[in-house]
Design an enzyme around this catalytic site. Structure first.
Site, PDB file in Angstrom:
ATOM      1  N   VAL A 121       9.658 -15.890   4.178  1.00  0.00           N
ATOM      2  CA  VAL A 121       9.015 -14.770   3.281  1.00  0.00           C
ATOM      3  C   VAL A 121       7.812 -15.509   2.459  1.00  0.00           C
ATOM      4  O   VAL A 121       7.799 -16.734   2.526  1.00  0.00           O
ATOM      5  CB  VAL A 121      10.156 -14.500   2.169  1.00  0.00           C
ATOM      6  CG1 VAL A 121      11.168 -13.618   2.460  1.00  0.00           C
ATOM      7  CG2 VAL A 121      10.567 -15.635   1.156  1.00  0.00           C
ATOM      8  N   ARG A 122       7.143 -14.573   1.910  1.00  0.00           N
ATOM      9  CA  ARG A 122       5.745 -14.983   1.152  1.00  0.00           C
ATOM     10  C   ARG A 122       4.750 -15.580   1.902  1.00  0.00           C
ATOM     11  O   ARG A 122       4.218 -16.644   1.854  1.00  0.00           O
ATOM     12  CB  ARG A 122       6.253 -15.878  -0.068  1.00  0.00           C
ATOM     13  CG  ARG A 122       7.363 -15.238  -0.923  1.00  0.00           C
ATOM     14  CD  ARG A 122       7.709 -15.992  -2.001  1.00  0.00           C
ATOM     15  NE  ARG A 122       8.759 -15.177  -2.782  1.00  0.00           N
ATOM     16  CZ  ARG A 122       9.627 -15.293  -3.990  1.00  0.00           C
ATOM     17  NH1 ARG A 122       9.361 -16.658  -4.158  1.00  0.00           N
ATOM     18  NH2 ARG A 122      10.476 -14.740  -4.409  1.00  0.00           N
ATOM     19  N   ALA A 123       4.611 -15.048   3.323  1.00  0.00           N
ATOM     20  CA  ALA A 123       3.554 -15.427   3.978  1.00  0.00           C
ATOM     21  C   ALA A 123       2.926 -14.155   4.634  1.00  0.00           C
ATOM     22  O   ALA A 123       3.162 -13.190   5.297  1.00  0.00           O
ATOM     23  CB  ALA A 123       3.989 -16.142   5.111  1.00  0.00           C
TER      24      ALA A 123
END
EC number: 4.2.2.10
Length: 312
Positions: free
Chosen positions: A200-202
């Site tokens: 996550v968080r890309a």
């Protein structure tokens, strides 16, 4: 000692708008150990600090930054292992370029972040590699690769590689508490970066600020954008590869604004209203197609052993 001497070539985005210069007005200093790094990067005197030997610590080691610095990796040695760069109240006008950031897998607490910018303005992070490590969804890790938030402002992350990590990047005041004091921070550009093998968080979890995200390649992911409290995101011509079949390009909490144009595949699950600002009111830039961005970042993103190639 050979190192990139392209200076401000390729500077783009909000860092360009803020006229970042780093330490290029000062002398070049060869850095070969941790003590030298600490002694030089913590001052406000303009300097170009060239990492000429890989620097490693056995445990998390924080290094506080001053201002007016270019920290740049040589073509021969450019790795900082378990070295965590931290902004201070005096930090501003800093360039990080051609560096490899590595950290041990057991350094995994929520605040264990190798580049942590929560003060100051005028930051350019370019051609750096955040290489991560093996991970699993059940490994208990909470650390991220990079943070820019609180009142940090006017930053660009360009031509970088982020890979092999459970959590990626986090931006803005790190709470969904609708704290108006942080609205508008940071103003951040993310362009020509490659993200690979991240859950996550890309390209990131974004709150409060203005985020221009264009010509990035995100591959092997579960969730891409996380749009949270008061974030204002402009997304353009980004390429989402493996993982996009699950439609995880955007996790929209419905509490910000978002506009995407020409990303591949199209982002269709938006909850928040469209963004009401334009990047061109802040700086000029040239777009590649999403397919061109994928090709470019695979060839050129991250730290290099030879001349740097810029997306802008």
């Amino acid at each position: 000692m050979s190192y990139p001497e392209s200076k401000l070539t390729g500077l783009t985005g909000f860092a360009l708008a803020a006229k970042v210069t780093g330490g290029w007005a000062g002398p070049v200093v060869s850095i070969t150990n941790l003590d030298q790094l600490k002694a030089n990067i913590g001052t406000v005197t303009p300097q170009v600090l060239v990492i000429n030997s890989n620097i490693s610590a056995s445990s998390l080691t924080k290094v506080n930054m001053g201002a007016n610095k270019t920290l740049i990796g040589s073509f021969q040695n450019r790795t900082l292992e378990n070295i965590h760069l931290r902004a201070t109240a005096q930090s501003q006008n800093i360039i990080l370029q051609n560096l490899i950031f590595k950290h041990s897998a057991n350094i995994k607490a929520n605040d264990d972040i190798q580049v942590y910018l929560n003060y100051g303005s005028k930051y350019w992070i370019d051609h750096c590699s955040f290489v991560g490590h093996s991970w699993s969804t059940t490994d208990g890790s909470e650390d991220k690769l990079l943070y820019i938030g609180e009142k940090a402002d006017y930053a660009t992350i360009s031509n970088c590689f982020f890979g092999s990590h459970k959590y990626g990047l986090i931006f803005g005041h790190p709470a969904d508490d609708n704290n108006a004091a942080f609205n508008g921070y940071p103003r951040l550009t993310l362009c020509h970066n490659r993200f690979d093998n991240m859950e996550v968080r890309a390209p990131g979890l974004m709150r409060y600020g203005y985020f221009h995200v264009y010509n990035n390649y995100i591959n092997k992911f579960h969730l891409g954008f996380t749009l949270a409290q008061n974030a204002n995101i402009l997304s353009e011509s980004n390429y989402f590869g493996e993982g996009s079949q699950n439609n995880g390009m955007l996790d929209d909490k419905g509490s910000g604004t978002f506009t995407d144009t020409n990303s591949v595949p199209p982002i269709t699950n938006q909850k928040s209203p469209k963004a009401q600002w334009t990047a061109t009111s802040n700086y000029a830039y040239t777009l590649k197609t999403a397919a061109q961005a994928k090709d470019f970042t695979q060839k050129n993103a991250g730290a290099q052993a030879a001349a740097l190639v810029f997306g802008s």
